[in-house]
Scaffold this motif. Structure first.
Motif, mmCIF file in Angstrom:
data_model
loop_
_atom_site.group_PDB
_atom_site.id
_atom_site.type_symbol
_atom_site.label_atom_id
_atom_site.label_comp_id
_atom_site.label_asym_id
_atom_site.label_seq_id
_atom_site.Cartn_x
_atom_site.Cartn_y
_atom_site.Cartn_z
ATOM 1 N N GLN A 180 -40.263 -6.229 22.314
ATOM 2 C CA GLN A 180 -40.456 -7.747 22.720
ATOM 3 C C GLN A 180 -40.710 -8.461 21.431
ATOM 4 N N ALA A 181 -41.850 -8.065 20.677
ATOM 5 C CA ALA A 181 -42.460 -8.652 19.469
ATOM 6 C C ALA A 181 -41.312 -8.983 18.335
ATOM 7 N N LEU A 182 -40.481 -7.836 18.328
ATOM 8 C CA LEU A 182 -39.401 -7.979 17.234
ATOM 9 C C LEU A 182 -38.487 -9.081 17.537
ATOM 10 N N ASP A 183 -38.145 -8.959 19.117
ATOM 11 C CA ASP A 183 -36.997 -10.008 19.550
ATOM 12 C C ASP A 183 -37.742 -11.548 19.287
ATOM 13 N N THR A 184 -38.799 -11.503 19.536
ATOM 14 C CA THR A 184 -39.466 -12.847 19.480
ATOM 15 C C THR A 184 -39.656 -13.156 18.047
ATOM 16 N N PHE A 185 -39.802 -12.404 17.078
ATOM 17 C CA PHE A 185 -40.083 -12.561 15.654
ATOM 18 C C PHE A 185 -38.414 -13.149 15.150
ATOM 19 N N VAL A 186 -37.320 -12.334 15.546
ATOM 20 C CA VAL A 186 -36.058 -12.863 14.994
ATOM 21 C C VAL A 186 -35.833 -14.230 15.746
ATOM 22 N N ASN A 187 -36.086 -14.398 16.827
ATOM 23 C CA ASN A 187 -35.652 -15.743 17.424
ATOM 24 C C ASN A 187 -36.300 -16.693 16.951
ATOM 25 N N ARG A 188 -37.554 -16.683 16.917
ATOM 26 C CA ARG A 188 -38.172 -17.786 16.155
ATOM 27 C C ARG A 188 -37.578 -18.159 14.754
ATOM 28 N N ILE A 189 -37.191 -17.171 14.236
ATOM 29 C CA ILE A 189 -36.305 -17.534 12.769
ATOM 30 C C ILE A 189 -35.143 -18.349 13.054
ATOM 31 N N ALA A 190 -34.328 -17.745 14.112
ATOM 32 C CA ALA A 190 -33.015 -18.264 14.675
ATOM 33 C C ALA A 190 -33.176 -19.837 14.900
ATOM 34 N N MET A 191 -34.304 -20.041 15.744
ATOM 35 C CA MET A 191 -34.580 -21.365 16.244
ATOM 36 C C MET A 191 -35.233 -22.407 15.135
ATOM 37 N N HIS A 192 -35.527 -22.016 13.996
ATOM 38 C CA HIS A 192 -36.166 -22.716 13.068
ATOM 39 C C HIS A 192 -34.806 -23.479 12.393
ATOM 40 N N HIS A 193 -34.993 -24.867 11.984
ATOM 41 C CA HIS A 193 -34.116 -25.565 11.483
ATOM 42 C C HIS A 193 -33.645 -25.220 10.133
ATOM 43 N N GLU A 194 -34.669 -24.853 9.323
ATOM 44 C CA GLU A 194 -34.485 -24.302 7.824
ATOM 45 C C GLU A 194 -34.136 -22.778 7.885
ATOM 46 N N LEU A 195 -34.953 -21.996 8.516
ATOM 47 C CA LEU A 195 -34.801 -20.542 8.340
ATOM 48 C C LEU A 195 -33.350 -20.006 8.785
ATOM 49 N N GLN A 196 -32.830 -20.903 10.012
ATOM 50 C CA GLN A 196 -31.540 -20.344 10.644
ATOM 51 C C GLN A 196 -30.469 -20.509 9.518
ATOM 52 N N GLN A 197 -30.647 -21.362 8.393
ATOM 53 C CA GLN A 197 -29.792 -21.343 7.403
ATOM 54 C C GLN A 197 -29.651 -20.361 6.151
ATOM 55 N N SER A 198 -30.784 -19.509 6.337
ATOM 56 C CA SER A 198 -30.979 -18.298 5.432
ATOM 57 C C SER A 198 -29.792 -17.316 5.343
ATOM 58 N N GLU A 199 -29.582 -17.278 4.066
ATOM 59 C CA GLU A 199 -28.493 -16.142 3.724
ATOM 60 C C GLU A 199 -29.063 -14.852 4.209
ATOM 61 N N ASP A 200 -30.390 -14.798 4.198
ATOM 62 C CA ASP A 200 -30.885 -13.108 4.331
ATOM 63 C C ASP A 200 -30.936 -12.959 5.747
ATOM 64 N N LEU A 201 -31.028 -14.049 6.364
ATOM 65 C CA LEU A 201 -31.004 -13.897 7.999
ATOM 66 C C LEU A 201 -29.512 -13.467 8.331
ATOM 67 N N ARG A 202 -28.455 -14.073 7.814
ATOM 68 C CA ARG A 202 -27.085 -13.543 7.848
ATOM 69 C C ARG A 202 -26.875 -12.368 7.620
ATOM 70 N N THR A 203 -27.593 -11.788 6.567
ATOM 71 C CA THR A 203 -27.525 -10.483 6.153
ATOM 72 C C THR A 203 -28.101 -9.271 7.062
ATOM 73 N N PHE A 204 -29.074 -9.890 7.324
ATOM 74 C CA PHE A 204 -29.830 -8.905 8.777
ATOM 75 C C PHE A 204 -29.026 -8.864 9.581
ATOM 76 N N LEU A 205 -28.601 -9.972 10.040
ATOM 77 C CA LEU A 205 -27.872 -10.011 11.522
ATOM 78 C C LEU A 205 -26.413 -9.541 11.639
ATOM 79 N N GLN A 206 -25.925 -9.274 10.230
ATOM 80 C CA GLN A 206 -24.471 -8.829 10.076
ATOM 81 C C GLN A 206 -23.939 -7.877 9.474
ATOM 82 N N ALA A 207 -24.990 -7.300 8.370
ATOM 83 C CA ALA A 207 -24.415 -6.177 7.332
ATOM 84 C C ALA A 207 -24.492 -4.784 8.207
ATOM 85 N N ASP A 208 -23.762 -4.079 7.434
ATOM 86 C CA ASP A 208 -23.680 -2.651 8.199
ATOM 87 C C ASP A 208 -24.890 -1.874 7.711
ATOM 88 N N GLU A 209 -25.222 -1.014 8.085
ATOM 89 C CA GLU A 209 -26.607 0.015 7.698
ATOM 90 C C GLU A 209 -26.729 0.204 6.216
#
Length: 354
Positions: free
Chosen positions: A112-141
């Protein structure tokens, strides 16, 4: 799972989604299905991270990847280093006690805490544009593992280590008392007010957390966990305060160095020294560094002013919900105790009359 949206004309110049639709841009993230991987000291918990979006800079409308705790740490460290002045959401602490680390309750609270963590990033108008967030959400293992292993230098620094910066700043007070060094500190009433607010909030949360430990066990998730989350958030904000103090100190030190270099340069000009050309070059480089340091500090100040308003609004909402859930839990607990007594009284009366 939380749905996040931003306008097509908002921050970052978002273009229209890849497919024409009346639906506004959205990004939804879910952290689900925790599973134990490996054995012994090498064991860890993996999570399924599901992303659904119509943002044009993502690979497609849905992506499912597997992530472990260290991947979340990687994301937070990258954001902390790149987005100075923004309060990066905190991560849940890592349990080192084996018997708790793989308990069902601990795993669910962490999920639950990790879900909250990543969603707070995704909701932030600056952080949601991060290339690192896209890597985290899309890259293979494999790509994710390679990204973690390639981090060197400043990116190897953990958020907890950044508190050492803050302690270093505080230690300068001792140096001043002993006459070792003149303090380089920002004198800004609003900044002092912000620091006082954060440190007092930390004290109040610590006291509330002590009381939470005394509550009935089944109220843990509804009351203690939000408190723990905000204790972690305060630690994250203190790290940002430390970065601001460091940026201010660098700005002041560079300004003093530039003044000294200018004095030397003027001397060389008067004496027509052969070192004048080299001194002019060094002076121009220092001026550029000074301008960059000033810009960096002013950016941190601006972002922190915006972030503290957002943090206070979010805290009010979250804590209001936590107290509401706590009150409902207390009512259920009271009703349960009353029912238990009602069922017990006839038996006690029967025993008394026999």
């Amino acid at each position: 799972m939380i749905t996040t949206q931003r306008s097509a004309t908002g921050g970052g110049g978002l273009q229209s989604p890849r497919s024409p639709s009346s639906q506004p841009p959205y990004l939804t993230v879910s952290v689900t299905d925790p599973a134990k991987m490996g054995n012994g000291v090498q064991a860890y918990i993996s999570y399924k991270v599901i992303t659904k979006t119509n943002f044009p800079d993502y690979q497609g409308p849905e992506k499912i990847v597997i992530r472990r705790y260290t991947d979340f740490v990687w994301l937070r460290d990258r954001l902390f280093e790149k987005y100075k002045g923004i309060f990066i959401p905190p991560l849940p602490e890592k349990s080192t006690v084996e018997k708790f680390r793989f308990s069902a309750e601990f795993i669910e609270m962490r999920r639950q805490a990790l879900d909250t963590f990543v969603n707070r990033i995704a909701m932030h108008h600056e952080l949601q544009q991060s290339e690192d967030l896209r890597t985290f959400l899309q890259a293979d293992e494999l790509t994710m593992e390679r990204a973690r292993s390639q981090d060197t230098g400043i990116f190897k620094r953990k958020p907890s280590d950044l508190m050492q910066i803050f302690r270093d700043v505080q230690s300068k007070v001792s140096d001043v008392v002993l006459g070792k060094e003149k303090p380089v500190e920002e004198t800004n009433p609003e900044y002092e007010k912000l620091k006082r607010y954060i440190f007092e909030l930390e004290d109040h949360l610590a006291e509330a957390q002590k009381h939470a430990y005394r509550l009935a066990h089944h109220l843990l998730m509804n009351f203690e966990e939000p408190l723990k989350d905000y204790v972690r958030a305060v630690q994250s904000i203190k790290g940002t305060i430390a970065e601001r103090a460091n940026a201010f100190r660098q700005q002041v030190e560079l300004a003093e160095t530039i003044k000294l270099k200018e004095i030397d340069l003027n001397k060389f000009r008067l004496t027509r020294s052969e070192k004048m050309s080299e001194a002019e070059h060094e002076y121009e480089e220092l001026k550029a560094d000074g301008e960059e340091a000033t810009k960096r500090f002013e950016t941190i100040v601006r972002l922190m002013n915006e972030e503290i308003v957002r943090f206070q609004d979010q805290k009010t909402q979250d804590m209001g919900l936590a107290f509401h859930e706590f009150a409902k839990g207390q009512a259920r607990l009271a009703n349960g105790i009353a029912d238990a007594w009602r069922s017990l009284l006839p038996k006690l009366e029967a025993l008394s009359s026999s």
